[in-house]
Scaffold this active site. Structure first.
Site, short mmCIF file in Angstrom:
data_model
loop_
_atom_site.label_atom_id
_atom_site.label_comp_id
_atom_site.label_asym_id
_atom_site.label_seq_id
_atom_site.Cartn_x
_atom_site.Cartn_y
_atom_site.Cartn_z
CB THR A 73 -0.90 0.00 1.41
OG1 THR A 73 -1.76 -0.82 1.00
CG2 THR A 73 -1.89 1.62 1.30
CD GLN A 180 -1.93 -11.56 -4.79
OE1 GLN A 180 -2.46 -12.97 -4.45
NE2 GLN A 180 -2.96 -10.72 -3.72
CB SER A 200 3.04 -7.34 -0.69
OG SER A 200 2.87 -7.39 0.55
CG HIS A 202 1.18 -8.96 4.20
ND1 HIS A 202 -0.42 -9.93 4.26
CD2 HIS A 202 1.17 -8.57 3.49
CE1 HIS A 202 -1.19 -8.82 3.38
NE2 HIS A 202 -0.25 -7.65 3.46
CB THR A 238 13.82 4.02 13.24
OG1 THR A 238 14.72 5.07 13.92
CG2 THR A 238 14.89 2.29 14.02
CB CYS A 332 -19.24 -7.01 4.53
SG CYS A 332 -21.50 -6.62 5.29
C1 LIG Z 1 -2.08 -7.24 -1.40
C2 LIG Z 1 -2.18 -5.96 -2.12
C3 LIG Z 1 -1.68 -5.08 -1.71
C4 LIG Z 1 -1.55 -4.42 -0.21
O1 LIG Z 1 -0.53 -4.54 -0.15
P1 LIG Z 1 -0.59 -4.82 1.79
O2 LIG Z 1 1.07 -4.87 1.72
O3 LIG Z 1 -0.82 -5.43 2.55
O4 LIG Z 1 0.03 -3.04 1.96
C5 LIG Z 1 -1.37 -4.26 -3.21
N1 LIG Z 1 -1.89 -4.44 -4.08
C6 LIG Z 1 -1.48 -5.42 -4.35
C7 LIG Z 1 -2.67 -6.11 -5.51
C8 LIG Z 1 -2.41 -7.06 -3.09
O5 LIG Z 1 -2.42 -8.12 -3.49
#
Ligand SMILES: *Cc1c(COP(=O)(O)O)cnc(C)c1O
Length: 413
Positions: A73, A180, A200, A202, A238, A332
């Protein structure tokens, strides 16, 4: 807690135990700030350097082009607002597409309010952007093209290298939201001709709240966060040392698996898609059949809400069945179920857009998981449809916008 089957990996992935082990010392005895000069600090600094190298290796970049952030994000907001700000004197036009993630669409809308013009290119029935449309949309005042790599909802993989080549030919900076794709399929910033690329942690078994923006040498971008001189004065604050170390470890683990894991997942994905198509009716495969992330399956089921399917799968009716976690395109929002803007962009009818279910796999999912999911799905869909006042067997709503033939409505009538 009973065992469960997690198939919502596009939302987030389990942090790999090796990642947690790598991070652990940096929340504990190695808690120093990389900005300080004594040994505790330089330990943290070299750990960050190592992570930067690992991530650079995963995407074919130079470590000096990697800037750590709090996640995709932030990286997306920074890429859009930062390039817009730096190049404002050159022009105030940005190109993206209508099926983007909200962390792309919202910064674009923000800039529109400030007087920028944004072109939201249409996608076809499979969610693809036509590179020719990008070429046609570019103007002398275009300062950024931003395109998602693999769509988080429908899995469609955009022709990024072609779009990148087109942008490069016009000397327009090109940003790719690869949240992704990185760690899931091979990604090389030179092959893609991209200037900025979002990562990202996670989404590929790294920790939450950490990510990166790749910024090619020479690309002009204004910092989003001002303050300290961290990240070559481009991202103050930091460092999230444990998070960055975890991201680096996740990058290393993903890279080691890239030769086999995408093919294994694509096979599992196709097994699920083929099984649903062969065993169910009044369904629609959303997203491109083959130009698709190896871990993504997305179907609409006529006559029922995706949310009902999702909840039914997560609360199985008998104790010997495991909860299965998937997601739905409808969110939702303030009590009403809003159909996904991405499915609507594909031309999916509103009723079907409400009935979508996304299954997203990871390295943890097996063929057994797929079979458990499929048998639970058949049962749940049959039960919900038998209670649905709107479901009419064999209605022709499922015919897809173009290309994909993920529907046997015709046969059913
Ligand atoms: C998950 C995702 C985000 C947001 O990622 P975060 O690291 O959770 O902020 C943005 N774009 C895509 C395509 C995502 O799959």
């Amino acid at each position: 807690m009973t065992e469960s089957i997690f198939m919502d990996n596009a939302a987030t992935t389990r942090t790999d135990p090796e990642v947690i082990a790598a991070m652990q010392p940096y929340g504990n005895e190695k808690f120093g700030s990389p900005a300080t000069l004594y040994a505790l600090g330089s330990e943290a600094k070299s750990a960050i350097d190592g992570a930067r190298q690992n991530l650079a290796d995963l995407i074919g970049a130079d470590p000096r082009e990697i800037f750590f952030t709090s996640g995709a994000t932030e990286s997306n907001n920074w890429a859009i607002k930062g390039v817009a700000d730096a190049l404002e004197s050159r022009g105030k036009h940005i190109i993206t597409n209508e099926a983007e993630h909200h962390s792309i669409l919202m910064p674009c809308r923000y800039l529109e309010k400030k007087g920028w013009e944004v072109t939201y290119l249409q996608v076809d029935g499979d969610g693809l952007v036509d590179p020719e449309a990008v070429i046609k949309a570019m103007r002398d005042d275009t300062v950024l093209v931003t395109m998602v790599h693999g769509n988080h909802e429908i899995g469609t993989i955009q022709p990024i290298a072609e779009i990148g080549a087109a942008a490069r030919a016009r000397k327009v900076p090109f940003h790719v939201n690869s949240a992704q794709a990185v760690g899931h399929i091979p990604v090389d910033v030179d092959e893609l001709s991209c200037d900025l690329l979002t990562v990202s942690g996670h989404k590929f078994h790294g920790p939450k709240g950490v990510g990166a923006l790749y910024v090619r040498r020479g690309v002009r971008i204004t910092p989003l966060l001002l303050g300290g001189g961290q990240e070559r004065k481009r991202r103050a604050g930091t460092h999230n040392v444990p998070g960055i170390v975890g991201l680096g470890k996740a990058a290393e683990l993903a890279r080691n698996r890239l030769d086999k894991e995408p093919a294994r997942l694509a096979e599992l994905r196709d097994y699920i898609i083929d099984s649903i198509e062969n065993n169910m009716e009044d369904i629609r495969l959303n997203g491109h059949r083959t130009k698709r992330l190896p871990n993504n399956v997305n179907f609409s089921f006529d006559g029922i809400e995706g949310e009902s399917i999702m909840l039914s799968l997560s609360y199985p009716t008998s104790r010997d069945k495991k909860p299965i976690y998937v997601s739905t395109g409808s969110a939702c929002v303030s009590g009403t179920l809003e159909p996904s803007h991405i499915l609507l962009a594909l031309g999916v009818p509103v009723e079907l857009a409400h009935g979508s279910v996304r299954v997203s796999l990871s390295r943890e999912n097996t063929r057994e998981d797929a079979d458990s999911f499929l048998s639970a799905l058949y049962e749940v869909v049959e039960r919900l449809r038998s209670m649905s006042p709107v479901y009419k067997r064999g209605s022709k709503k499922c015919a897809s916008g173009s290309g994909s033939d993920g529907c046997d409505c015709e046969a059913a009538t």
